[in-house]
Design a protein around this motif. Sequence first.
Motif, PDB file in Angstrom:
ATOM      1  N   GLY A 209       1.675  -1.328   4.704  1.00  0.00           N
ATOM      2  CA  GLY A 209       1.813  -0.113   5.517  1.00  0.00           C
ATOM      3  C   GLY A 209       3.204   0.076   6.101  1.00  0.00           C
ATOM      4  O   GLY A 209       3.347   0.734   7.123  1.00  0.00           O
ATOM      5  N   GLN A 360       3.499   7.491   9.888  1.00  0.00           N
ATOM      6  CA  GLN A 360       2.078   7.129   9.891  1.00  0.00           C
ATOM      7  C   GLN A 360       1.307   8.251  10.568  1.00  0.00           C
ATOM      8  O   GLN A 360       1.607   8.622  11.713  1.00  0.00           O
ATOM      9  CB  GLN A 360       1.886   5.811  10.643  1.00  0.00           C
ATOM     10  CG  GLN A 360       0.450   5.317  10.618  1.00  0.00           C
ATOM     11  CD  GLN A 360       0.308   3.949  11.276  1.00  0.00           C
ATOM     12  OE1 GLN A 360       1.220   3.467  11.954  1.00  0.00           O
ATOM     13  NE2 GLN A 360      -0.842   3.331  11.080  1.00  0.00           N
ATOM     14  N   THR A 363      -4.575  10.360  11.607  1.00  0.00           N
ATOM     15  CA  THR A 363      -5.808  10.145  10.838  1.00  0.00           C
ATOM     16  C   THR A 363      -5.454  10.191   9.354  1.00  0.00           C
ATOM     17  O   THR A 363      -4.548  10.947   8.964  1.00  0.00           O
ATOM     18  CB  THR A 363      -6.862  11.232  11.117  1.00  0.00           C
ATOM     19  OG1 THR A 363      -6.234  12.504  10.995  1.00  0.00           O
ATOM     20  CG2 THR A 363      -7.455  11.101  12.503  1.00  0.00           C
ATOM     21  N   PRO A 364      -6.139   9.402   8.513  1.00  0.00           N
ATOM     22  CA  PRO A 364      -5.783   9.373   7.092  1.00  0.00           C
ATOM     23  C   PRO A 364      -5.938  10.755   6.461  1.00  0.00           C
ATOM     24  O   PRO A 364      -6.971  11.407   6.653  1.00  0.00           O
ATOM     25  CB  PRO A 364      -6.781   8.376   6.481  1.00  0.00           C
ATOM     26  CG  PRO A 364      -7.307   7.595   7.630  1.00  0.00           C
ATOM     27  CD  PRO A 364      -7.234   8.487   8.840  1.00  0.00           C
ATOM     28  N   ASP A 366      -6.163  13.671   3.285  1.00  0.00           N
ATOM     29  CA  ASP A 366      -6.768  13.752   1.958  1.00  0.00           C
ATOM     30  C   ASP A 366      -5.649  13.442   0.946  1.00  0.00           C
ATOM     31  O   ASP A 366      -4.779  14.278   0.689  1.00  0.00           O
ATOM     32  CB  ASP A 366      -7.333  15.164   1.760  1.00  0.00           C
ATOM     33  CG  ASP A 366      -7.848  15.390   0.343  1.00  0.00           C
ATOM     34  OD1 ASP A 366      -7.523  14.581  -0.554  1.00  0.00           O
ATOM     35  OD2 ASP A 366      -8.557  16.393   0.146  1.00  0.00           O
ATOM     36  N   LEU A 367      -5.689  12.216   0.412  1.00  0.00           N
ATOM     37  CA  LEU A 367      -4.543  11.739  -0.372  1.00  0.00           C
ATOM     38  C   LEU A 367      -4.317  12.567  -1.635  1.00  0.00           C
ATOM     39  O   LEU A 367      -3.177  12.881  -1.992  1.00  0.00           O
ATOM     40  CB  LEU A 367      -4.735  10.264  -0.741  1.00  0.00           C
ATOM     41  CG  LEU A 367      -4.502   9.263   0.400  1.00  0.00           C
ATOM     42  CD1 LEU A 367      -4.696   7.840  -0.107  1.00  0.00           C
ATOM     43  CD2 LEU A 367      -3.122   9.422   1.005  1.00  0.00           C
ATOM     44  N   PRO A 383       1.972   8.827  -1.024  1.00  0.00           N
ATOM     45  CA  PRO A 383       1.404   8.283   0.211  1.00  0.00           C
ATOM     46  C   PRO A 383       0.383   7.189  -0.099  1.00  0.00           C
ATOM     47  O   PRO A 383      -0.191   7.181  -1.194  1.00  0.00           O
ATOM     48  CB  PRO A 383       0.697   9.494   0.823  1.00  0.00           C
ATOM     49  CG  PRO A 383       0.397  10.391  -0.327  1.00  0.00           C
ATOM     50  CD  PRO A 383       1.445  10.151  -1.366  1.00  0.00           C
ATOM     51  N   GLY A 385      -2.943   5.194   2.101  1.00  0.00           N
ATOM     52  CA  GLY A 385      -3.655   5.107   3.386  1.00  0.00           C
ATOM     53  C   GLY A 385      -3.225   6.241   4.290  1.00  0.00           C
ATOM     54  O   GLY A 385      -3.290   7.405   3.921  1.00  0.00           O
ATOM     55  N   ASP A 386      -2.738   5.884   5.485  1.00  0.00           N
ATOM     56  CA  ASP A 386      -2.281   6.919   6.416  1.00  0.00           C
ATOM     57  C   ASP A 386      -0.753   6.982   6.468  1.00  0.00           C
ATOM     58  O   ASP A 386      -0.179   7.487   7.434  1.00  0.00           O
ATOM     59  CB  ASP A 386      -2.866   6.658   7.818  1.00  0.00           C
ATOM     60  CG  ASP A 386      -2.572   5.250   8.314  1.00  0.00           C
ATOM     61  OD1 ASP A 386      -1.937   4.468   7.575  1.00  0.00           O
ATOM     62  OD2 ASP A 386      -2.973   4.922   9.446  1.00  0.00           O
TER      63      ASP A 386
END
Length: 416
Positions: A209, A360, A363-364, A366-367, A383, A385-386
């Motif tokens: 991360g 960062q 909130t994560p 929509d990838l 990207p 994760g977040d």
Amino acid sequence: MSAPGPHPLWRPYTQMKLAAPPLEAVATRGSRIVLADGRELIDGIASWWTAVHGYNHPHIAGAVADQLARMPHVMFGGLTHAPAERLAARLTALLPGALNHVFFTDSGSVAVEVALKMAVQLWLNRGETGRTRVLAFRGGYHGDTMGAMSACDPEEGMHRRFGAYLPTQVFCDLPRTPEQDAALDAALARHRRDLAAVIVEPLVQGAGGMLTHPPEVLATVARLARRHGLPLIADEIFTGFARTGSLFACEQAGVVPDILCLSKALTGGTMALAATVATTEIFSAFWSDDPAAALMHGPTFMANPLACAAANASLDLFETEPRLTQARAIAARLEEGLRPLARLSGVRDVRVLGAIGAVQFATPPDLAALKSRLVARGVWVRPFGDILYLTPALTVPDDDLDRLIAAVAAEAGAVA
Ligand code: PLP
């Protein structure tokens, strides 16, 4: 369950049933990737953090072409060759302290496997059985092979399901506070009979991360490992070759590890090559009249001459072109462009270290949607994760870098 579609090519970290088809790349140049449909994307992540000189640098291409005509490959058992000899000599001259012995492999994960085997066999050769584990840090990532996976963050989803098949390592938080210092010290003391080494990603846990830490944290890890008589393995597979603003990240903490892993930018991102470099003290434990004390490892393509020629050419470029200055200039621009995003409500944190900039989200996102919007903006930024991050080529032109930053800023603004 429906029958699988016609997919001869199985892709990385991909649910083949659900994923959108990949984009087809047909060419690369500078910091750009050219797609089959004619679009050009500015690459914000230098092909998984490898292409530090940009793509298709003529000096590397020329060196590889010359080597290809002479000797593309030859086995390394019982034979040696000038590209490998020269590269080993140059790496040991560049690296600090007594990091004098280079073992070549062909991927970062395998460089980590070799480091782990060096650590375990080191103790066996010294007559101490039972030291089979390493102490690793939460948030870490060291690769996808079994040993490397065992040292990755134990909670992290990608590798968790293999838990039952992996060696059990000892995990600690990076020592950022006096309490964490004490916890690390205590864990090292508690496991003093079964630990073979400590493994750490210096200054930034990349795939975990883009979690940065100050040099003092690395210095504490090194000090405590030494206090407990354990070798320190520095995994510089991501950070090596100027990414953090110094040629190697360990330099910023004044730390000389006992074993150092390199890959990714070693060949300027052109060929598969990795190196595990050990100090004379480590090497001495394998120097023996006993054949069984030899390091038991030897991949077929180790020290591939094409890859070594590419790495030698890449080192030439570090000597002749101002990569460290470029890395620092990118750092300043990332700082200026990304830092203000920390004020947005949808942004939890912004981290900049050398030519690494990460945002960062709170909130994560929509990838899949985020990835396709980034492509629509003309940038190749992936990207996870977040995290949305930039690790461009160190040669990225200013206006391309500005477009990358603007794309990240627009996405950060959109989630605000
Ligand atoms: N170690 C670190 C710190 C990495 O970032 C990576 C890859 O991202 C690896 C090891 C594994 O390298 P490879 O993917 O070449 O096996």
